[in-house]
Scaffold this active site. Sequence first.
Site, mmCIF file in Angstrom:
data_model
loop_
_atom_site.group_PDB
_atom_site.id
_atom_site.type_symbol
_atom_site.label_atom_id
_atom_site.label_comp_id
_atom_site.label_asym_id
_atom_site.label_seq_id
_atom_site.Cartn_x
_atom_site.Cartn_y
_atom_site.Cartn_z
ATOM 1 N N ARG A 198 57.679 -19.614 15.864
ATOM 2 C CA ARG A 198 58.952 -20.060 16.444
ATOM 3 C C ARG A 198 58.918 -21.555 16.717
ATOM 4 N NH1 ARG A 198 60.768 -16.940 21.426
ATOM 5 N NH2 ARG A 198 62.629 -18.173 21.111
ATOM 6 N N CYS A 221 59.640 -11.547 21.460
ATOM 7 C CA CYS A 221 59.873 -12.997 21.411
ATOM 8 C C CYS A 221 59.492 -13.729 22.708
ATOM 9 C CB CYS A 221 61.297 -13.302 20.981
ATOM 10 S SG CYS A 221 62.559 -12.746 22.119
#
Length: 155
Positions: free
Chosen positions: A151, A124
């Site tokens: 995201r 991430c």
Amino acid sequence: QEHYGGLKGLTITWIGDGNNVLHSIMTSAAKLGMHLRIATPKGFEPDLRITKITEQNSKEYGTTLLLTTDPLEAADSANVLVTDTWISMGQEEEKKERLKAFKGYQITMQTAKSAASNWTFLHCLPRKPEEVDDEVFYSPRSLVFQEAENRKWTI
């Protein structure tokens, strides 16, 4: 889902710290039909309450859950290899201790040797080289930049 066309039946492997990102994966993987394999060093396991929920979800949804300290065991047959920071905000004073504890947990092409032939890598971001080497991070198997774009849309 975007890459594989669906999630059901995939095996996702987490190698690293038992942190909040792992907890999110744990509470959702079985509900999405994914098998979950987790490798953390001793003392860095996920929260026991989350583990119990995950075990219940795995039984209910017919998926498997493996908790181990061996990254290579966790990577076996994995479609997706995932890691995250080993040193989260507020843990900076523990850096030396954590880097020592996580020795051998870096995701490399060697880690991926026993993964499924269609394996991919996620992180991430931001990424540190001790978590995943350049060969994996910048490989065609890495979906980190697509993940980062996705995201943005969820935020």
